[in-house]
Design a protein around this motif. Structure first.
Motif, PDB file in Angstrom:
ATOM      1  N   GLY A 156      -9.772  -1.561  14.007  1.00  0.00           N
ATOM      2  CA  GLY A 156      -8.525  -1.261  13.057  1.00  0.00           C
ATOM      3  C   GLY A 156      -8.407  -2.619  13.345  1.00  0.00           C
ATOM      4  O   GLY A 156      -8.431  -3.280  13.526  1.00  0.00           O
ATOM      5  N   GLY A 157      -7.494  -3.148  12.094  1.00  0.00           N
ATOM      6  CA  GLY A 157      -6.969  -3.563  11.571  1.00  0.00           C
ATOM      7  C   GLY A 157      -6.187  -3.814  10.387  1.00  0.00           C
ATOM      8  O   GLY A 157      -5.496  -2.839   9.382  1.00  0.00           O
ATOM      9  N   LEU A 158      -5.697  -5.445   9.798  1.00  0.00           N
ATOM     10  CA  LEU A 158      -5.224  -6.167   8.538  1.00  0.00           C
ATOM     11  C   LEU A 158      -6.339  -5.836   7.365  1.00  0.00           C
ATOM     12  O   LEU A 158      -7.359  -6.877   7.726  1.00  0.00           O
ATOM     13  N   VAL A 159      -6.615  -4.863   6.276  1.00  0.00           N
ATOM     14  CA  VAL A 159      -7.339  -5.185   5.324  1.00  0.00           C
ATOM     15  C   VAL A 159      -6.505  -4.708   3.747  1.00  0.00           C
ATOM     16  O   VAL A 159      -6.154  -4.490   3.845  1.00  0.00           O
ATOM     17  N   GLN A 160      -7.061  -5.984   2.666  1.00  0.00           N
ATOM     18  CA  GLN A 160      -6.933  -6.260   1.553  1.00  0.00           C
ATOM     19  C   GLN A 160      -7.416  -4.451   0.862  1.00  0.00           C
ATOM     20  O   GLN A 160      -8.297  -4.022   1.292  1.00  0.00           O
ATOM     21  N   PRO A 161      -6.419  -3.691   0.193  1.00  0.00           N
ATOM     22  CA  PRO A 161      -7.163  -2.816  -0.913  1.00  0.00           C
ATOM     23  C   PRO A 161      -8.236  -3.630  -1.544  1.00  0.00           C
ATOM     24  O   PRO A 161      -8.451  -4.579  -2.252  1.00  0.00           O
ATOM     25  N   GLY A 162      -9.085  -2.228  -1.159  1.00  0.00           N
ATOM     26  CA  GLY A 162     -10.395  -2.560  -1.736  1.00  0.00           C
ATOM     27  C   GLY A 162     -11.630  -2.677  -0.727  1.00  0.00           C
ATOM     28  O   GLY A 162     -12.516  -3.008  -1.023  1.00  0.00           O
ATOM     29  N   GLY A 163     -11.232  -3.033  -0.044  1.00  0.00           N
ATOM     30  CA  GLY A 163     -12.025  -3.646   0.718  1.00  0.00           C
ATOM     31  C   GLY A 163     -12.101  -2.625   2.152  1.00  0.00           C
ATOM     32  O   GLY A 163     -12.171  -1.802   2.248  1.00  0.00           O
ATOM     33  N   SER A 164     -13.357  -3.335   3.443  1.00  0.00           N
ATOM     34  CA  SER A 164     -14.083  -1.930   3.952  1.00  0.00           C
ATOM     35  C   SER A 164     -13.542  -3.115   5.096  1.00  0.00           C
ATOM     36  O   SER A 164     -13.021  -3.445   5.886  1.00  0.00           O
ATOM     37  N   LEU A 165     -13.575  -1.701   6.238  1.00  0.00           N
ATOM     38  CA  LEU A 165     -13.425  -1.483   7.707  1.00  0.00           C
ATOM     39  C   LEU A 165     -14.535  -0.788   8.158  1.00  0.00           C
ATOM     40  O   LEU A 165     -14.873   0.271   7.816  1.00  0.00           O
TER      41      LEU A 165
END
Length: 115
Positions: free
Chosen positions: A9-18
């Protein structure tokens, strides 16, 4: 001792992936259906994706085409690949193992989608 340990988990920008992982121990992983749930602030915990012991998969409509659940029985691990992420995907994500007799939960991992 049964353990489900989520990570990724973590912080991701819109459109990004995890990619979330859930490592299991203390039970026969291959005999359990594995499910990812998520719980947003002020909301109930909801099913996101499920993979059965026979590798059948099921997704909530809001993540179809964007999320992929998979499992590796040799590693006793279930994964959730999350692509094209949206702000509404922000939640604590929980791993769940279930069979006809038992249900186990992980401690959860926070996912935040924000610019």
């Amino acid at each position: 001792q049964v353990q489900l340990v989520e990570s990724g988990g973590g912080l991701v920008q819109p459109g990004g992936s995890l990619r979330l992982s859930c490592a299991a121990s203390g039970f026969t992983f291959s005999s359990y259906n594995m499910i990812w749930y998520r719980q947003a602030p002020g909301q109930e915990r909801k099913l996101v994706a499920e993979i059965t012991t026979t590798y059948s998969t099921n997704y909530v409509d809001s993540v179809k085409g964007r999320f992929t659940i998979s499992r590796d029985n040799a590693k006793s691990t279930v994964y959730l690949q999350m692509n094209s992420m949206k702000a509404e995907d922000t939640a604590v994500y929980y791993c769940n193992a279930v069979n006809a007799y038992y249900k186990y939960w992980g401690q959860g991992t926070q996912v935040t989608v924000s610019s």
